[in-house]
Design a protein around this motif. Structure first.
Motif, mmCIF file in Angstrom:
data_model
loop_
_atom_site.group_PDB
_atom_site.id
_atom_site.type_symbol
_atom_site.label_atom_id
_atom_site.label_comp_id
_atom_site.label_asym_id
_atom_site.label_seq_id
_atom_site.Cartn_x
_atom_site.Cartn_y
_atom_site.Cartn_z
ATOM 1 N N ALA A 112 -3.520 10.626 5.400
ATOM 2 C CA ALA A 112 -4.199 9.508 6.058
ATOM 3 C C ALA A 112 -4.584 8.443 5.044
ATOM 4 O O ALA A 112 -4.397 7.237 5.283
ATOM 5 N N LEU A 113 -5.123 8.857 3.907
ATOM 6 C CA LEU A 113 -5.517 7.913 2.863
ATOM 7 C C LEU A 113 -4.305 7.127 2.359
ATOM 8 O O LEU A 113 -4.371 5.899 2.195
ATOM 9 N N VAL A 114 -3.184 7.811 2.159
ATOM 10 C CA VAL A 114 -1.986 7.156 1.632
ATOM 11 C C VAL A 114 -1.403 6.174 2.642
ATOM 12 O O VAL A 114 -1.071 5.028 2.299
ATOM 13 N N ILE A 115 -1.278 6.581 3.907
ATOM 14 C CA ILE A 115 -0.645 5.692 4.883
ATOM 15 C C ILE A 115 -1.557 4.505 5.212
ATOM 16 O O ILE A 115 -1.074 3.388 5.446
ATOM 17 N N LEU A 116 -2.865 4.705 5.212
ATOM 18 C CA LEU A 116 -3.776 3.577 5.422
ATOM 19 C C LEU A 116 -3.750 2.622 4.228
ATOM 20 O O LEU A 116 -3.871 1.406 4.400
ATOM 21 N N ALA A 117 -3.588 3.170 3.027
ATOM 22 C CA ALA A 117 -3.423 2.318 1.854
ATOM 23 C C ALA A 117 -2.108 1.539 1.931
ATOM 24 O O ALA A 117 -2.044 0.360 1.540
ATOM 25 N N PHE A 118 -1.059 2.183 2.433
ATOM 26 C CA PHE A 118 0.228 1.501 2.659
ATOM 27 C C PHE A 118 0.037 0.342 3.636
ATOM 28 O O PHE A 118 0.493 -0.788 3.392
ATOM 29 N N ASN A 119 -0.628 0.617 4.754
ATOM 30 C CA ASN A 119 -0.913 -0.449 5.718
ATOM 31 C C ASN A 119 -1.697 -1.576 5.060
ATOM 32 O O ASN A 119 -1.420 -2.767 5.278
ATOM 33 N N SER A 120 -2.686 -1.205 4.263
ATOM 34 C CA SER A 120 -3.560 -2.199 3.636
ATOM 35 C C SER A 120 -2.814 -3.050 2.621
ATOM 36 O O SER A 120 -3.110 -4.239 2.457
ATOM 37 N N LEU A 121 -1.852 -2.449 1.938
ATOM 38 C CA LEU A 121 -1.053 -3.214 0.980
ATOM 39 C C LEU A 121 -0.312 -4.342 1.681
ATOM 40 O O LEU A 121 -0.324 -5.495 1.218
ATOM 41 N N PHE A 122 0.318 -4.044 2.791
ATOM 42 C CA PHE A 122 1.078 -5.081 3.490
ATOM 43 C C PHE A 122 0.162 -6.056 4.227
ATOM 44 O O PHE A 122 0.508 -7.228 4.400
ATOM 45 N N ALA A 123 -1.005 -5.592 4.645
ATOM 46 C CA ALA A 123 -1.988 -6.519 5.202
ATOM 47 C C ALA A 123 -2.440 -7.500 4.131
ATOM 48 O O ALA A 123 -2.619 -8.698 4.401
ATOM 49 N N ALA A 124 -2.632 -7.021 2.907
ATOM 50 C CA ALA A 124 -3.024 -7.906 1.799
ATOM 51 C C ALA A 124 -1.893 -8.856 1.432
ATOM 52 O O ALA A 124 -2.128 -10.046 1.164
ATOM 53 N N LEU A 125 -0.652 -8.362 1.431
ATOM 54 C CA LEU A 125 0.493 -9.228 1.119
ATOM 55 C C LEU A 125 0.680 -10.321 2.163
ATOM 56 O O LEU A 125 1.303 -11.352 1.884
#
Length: 461
Positions: A118-131
Motif C-alpha cells: 500500500a505504501l509503495v503504490i500510494l507513493a507511485f500514485n503520488s509521484l505522478f500526481a506531483a509530476l
C-alpha cells in the motif's frame, strides 16, 4: 517564448523572463522542479503521518484496489489477468491492463494486500500526481504565461482535494490524470512547429498507453489531432503525420486486443465492463444513480451469477437489459442523464453526517459545484479573449464528460480533467485582480490584463 530544441518533445519548463540577479530563495520558489518536489514530499507526508497505507481489511481487502486489486492479486499469485471479484471467475477483460500489472508487480515484491505494498503504490500514485505540476506548468506557460503557470502549479501541489486521490485511493486515477495532461502539453508543443516523424510516433505511443490505462480517455484523441492539423495546416505531410500517430497508437494497443480475442473468441476493445456500468445506472430500480445489488463486486448473488455465466455472457445480458430499458423508457433515460450531468459537476449524493448529527451533503455539493462554475467562468474568459488553446480546453470541459453522463458519476471520473479546471480557475482569479469595480466616484475600471503571448487586449469596461 522561444522554441527549444526541435527534437525535444518534452522538457522541464523554465521561466525565461526571470532576471539573472533574482535571489536564490525567489529562484527556488519559481523553479518548477522545486514545485514538483514539494508536491511529492507533501503527499508522502500525508501518507505516512495519516497512515493512509493502512487500508481496511474488510471483505478480504476489497478496498485495496477493488476490482483492479483482485485482478492484480490473480496475476501476482500466478493465475493470470482474471477474477475481478471475490470468486475465481477465470480470465477477465474487466479493466485496462496497465495499472493492474503495475499493482501486481508491487504485490510480487512487497506482498499481496500488505501495508508495504500500500505504501509503495500510494507513493507511485503520488509521484505522478506531483509530476502533474510539471505538465500543468507547461500547459499554462504556453497558454497564459509564466506567472499563471507558477500559480497553477503551486495550486495543484498544495490543494487538499487533489491530494486525496493519490494518497488514499489505489486506482489509476493519478496516473491517468498525469498522462492526459501530458497529452495536452504535447498537443500544444507539436502544434507550435512542424512535427517530425519521431514526434508523431511518440504522440501516438502516449495515446496508446493512455488507452491501455483508462480507455475512456480516447475520446479526446480526435480533438487533439484536429487542433494540431488546424494549427499546422491541412497539408499532405501533416495528414500523413497524424495517420502515423494513430497507427502507432493502434500498434501499442493491438497486443491486448489480440489477447482478448484469443482468450474470449470475440473482439473486445481493451475492456468489457461498460454494459454493466450502463445497466447499473439505468434500470427500473434506479433513480438515475447506480444500484449496488447489480454489481458482482458488491452483491453475493450477482457475484455467483457472474461466476456461473462467465464474464462475457454476464456482460451481454447487462447490455441487453440496458438497451431494453432505453427502448421502453426513453424519457426516464433522458431524465436520468440530465440528473447525472448535474451530479458529475456537483458530486453524487453521499452520506456525509458528522458525529454531531450535521448533514454536510449540501456543503459537499456546493463545494464541487463552485469549482465547476469557476472553471467554466475561466473557460468563458479564455474564449472571450481569444487565447490560444481555448478550443482544447473547451473540449476537455464540454466533451470529455459526455460518456460519464450515462453512468454513475463518481467524482474520480472527473479527476483526469481537474488539472485543466485548476488552470482555468487560477487564470480567472489572476485576471480578476486587474479588475476594479466602478463606484459612483468617477473612477474607471481597468480592462483585463493581457493573458499571454498573442492575446488581444480586451477593451475597458
Amino acid at each position: 517564448m522561444t522554441d527549444r530544441d526541435e527534437k525535444t518533445v518534452l522538457a522541464i519548463p523554465t521561466d525565461s523572463s526571470k532576471p539573472e540577479s533574482v535571489p536564490q530563495s525567489q529562484s527556488l520558489w519559481h523553479s518548477v522542479a522545486f514545485i514538483v518536489l514539494a508536491a511529492f514530499l507533501l503527499r508522502l507526508a500525508v501518507i505516512t503521518i495519516g497512515h493512509t497505507y493502512r487500508i481496511t481489511p474488510r471483505r478480504d481487502h476489497f478496498q485495496f484496489g477493488w476490482e483492479m486489486g483482485r485482478i492484480a492479486r490473480s496475476i501476482a499469485t500466478g493465475h493470470g489477468f482474471g477474477s475481478p471479484t471475490d470468486l475465481d471467475t477465470g480470465p477477465s477483460a474487466w479493466a485496462p491492463p496497465v495499472y493492474p500489472y503495475i499493482l501486481a508487480g508491487v504485490f510480487k515484491l512487497f506482498g499481496v494486500y500488505s501495508a508495504a505494498s500500500a505504501l509503495v503504490i500510494l507513493a507511485f500514485n503520488s509521484l505522478f500526481a506531483a509530476l502533474t505540476c510539471l505538465t500543468i506548468y507547461g500547459i499554462a506557460q504556453r497558454i497564459y504565461g509564466n506567472e499563471v503557470a507558477r500559480a497553477a502549479a503551486w495550486t495543484w501541489a498544495a490543494f487538499p482535494y487533489v491530494i486525496y486521490w493519490p494518497t488514499r485511493v489505489v486506482w489509476e486515477t493519478s496516473f491517468t490524470t498525469f498522462l492526459l495532461s501530458l497529452a495536452l502539453l504535447l498537443t500544444l508543443r507539436v502544434s507550435d512547429k512542424p512535427p517530425s516523424h519521431r514526434a508523431w510516433i511518440l504522440f501516438g505511443a502516449l495515446w496508446g498507453l493512455i488507452v491501455l490505462t483508462n480507455t475512456a480517455l480516447v475520446s479526446m484523441l480526435p480533438f487533439c489531432l484536429l487542433w494540431i492539423l488546424y494549427r499546422r495546416g491541412l497539408t499532405r505531410k501533416q495528414v500523413l503525420g497524424a495517420a502515423l500517430s494513430v497507427l502507432t497508437a493502434v500498434v501499442v494497443v493491438s497486443p491486448w486486443i489480440v489477447r482478448n480475442y484469443v482468450v474470449f473468441g470475440k473482439f473486445i476493445f481493451v475492456r468489457d465492463n461498460l454494459p454493466l456500468e450502463l445497466h447499473m445506472a439505468n434500470n427500473q430500480e434506479s433513480s438515475g444513480l447506480w444500484t449496488r445489488n447489480e454489481h458482482p463486486g458488491n452483491d453475493d448473488a450477482a457475484m455467483r451469477e457472474f461466476q456461473r455465466l462467465g464474464e462475457i455472457q454476464f456482460m451481454e445480458n447487462k447490455r441487453e437489459e440496458f438497451q431494453q430499458f432505453v427502448r421502453k423508457h426513453p424519457g426516464e433515460f433522458a431524465r436520468f442523464t440530465v440528473k447525472r450531468a448535474f451530479y458529475f459537476w456537483a458530486a453524487p449524493p453521499s452520506l456525509t453526517i458528522t458525529s454531531n448529527g450535521y448533514d454536510l451533503g449540501f456543503a459537499r455539493h456546493t463545494g464541487f459545484l463552485l469549482g465547476a462554475v469557476l472553471a467554466f467562468a475561466g473557460l468563458w474568459l479564455t474564449i472571450r479573449n481569444r487565447i490560444r488553446g481555448c478550443f482544447l480546453l473547451a473540449c476537455f470541459l464540454l466533451l470529455y464528460p459526455l460518456p460519464y453522463y450515462m453512468v454513475q458519476p463518481f467524482p474520480r471520473y472527473k479527476a483526469p480533467i481537474e488539472p485543466e479546471m485548476i488552470l482555468l480557475i487560477v487564470f480567472l482569479f489572476w485576471e480578476a485582480k486587474h479588475v476594479r469595480l466602478r463606484f459612483p466616484f468617477g473612477r474607471e475600471t481597468p480592462g483585463l490584463a493581457k493573458a499571454g503571448p498573442g492575446t488581444p487586449a480586451p477593451s475597458s469596461s
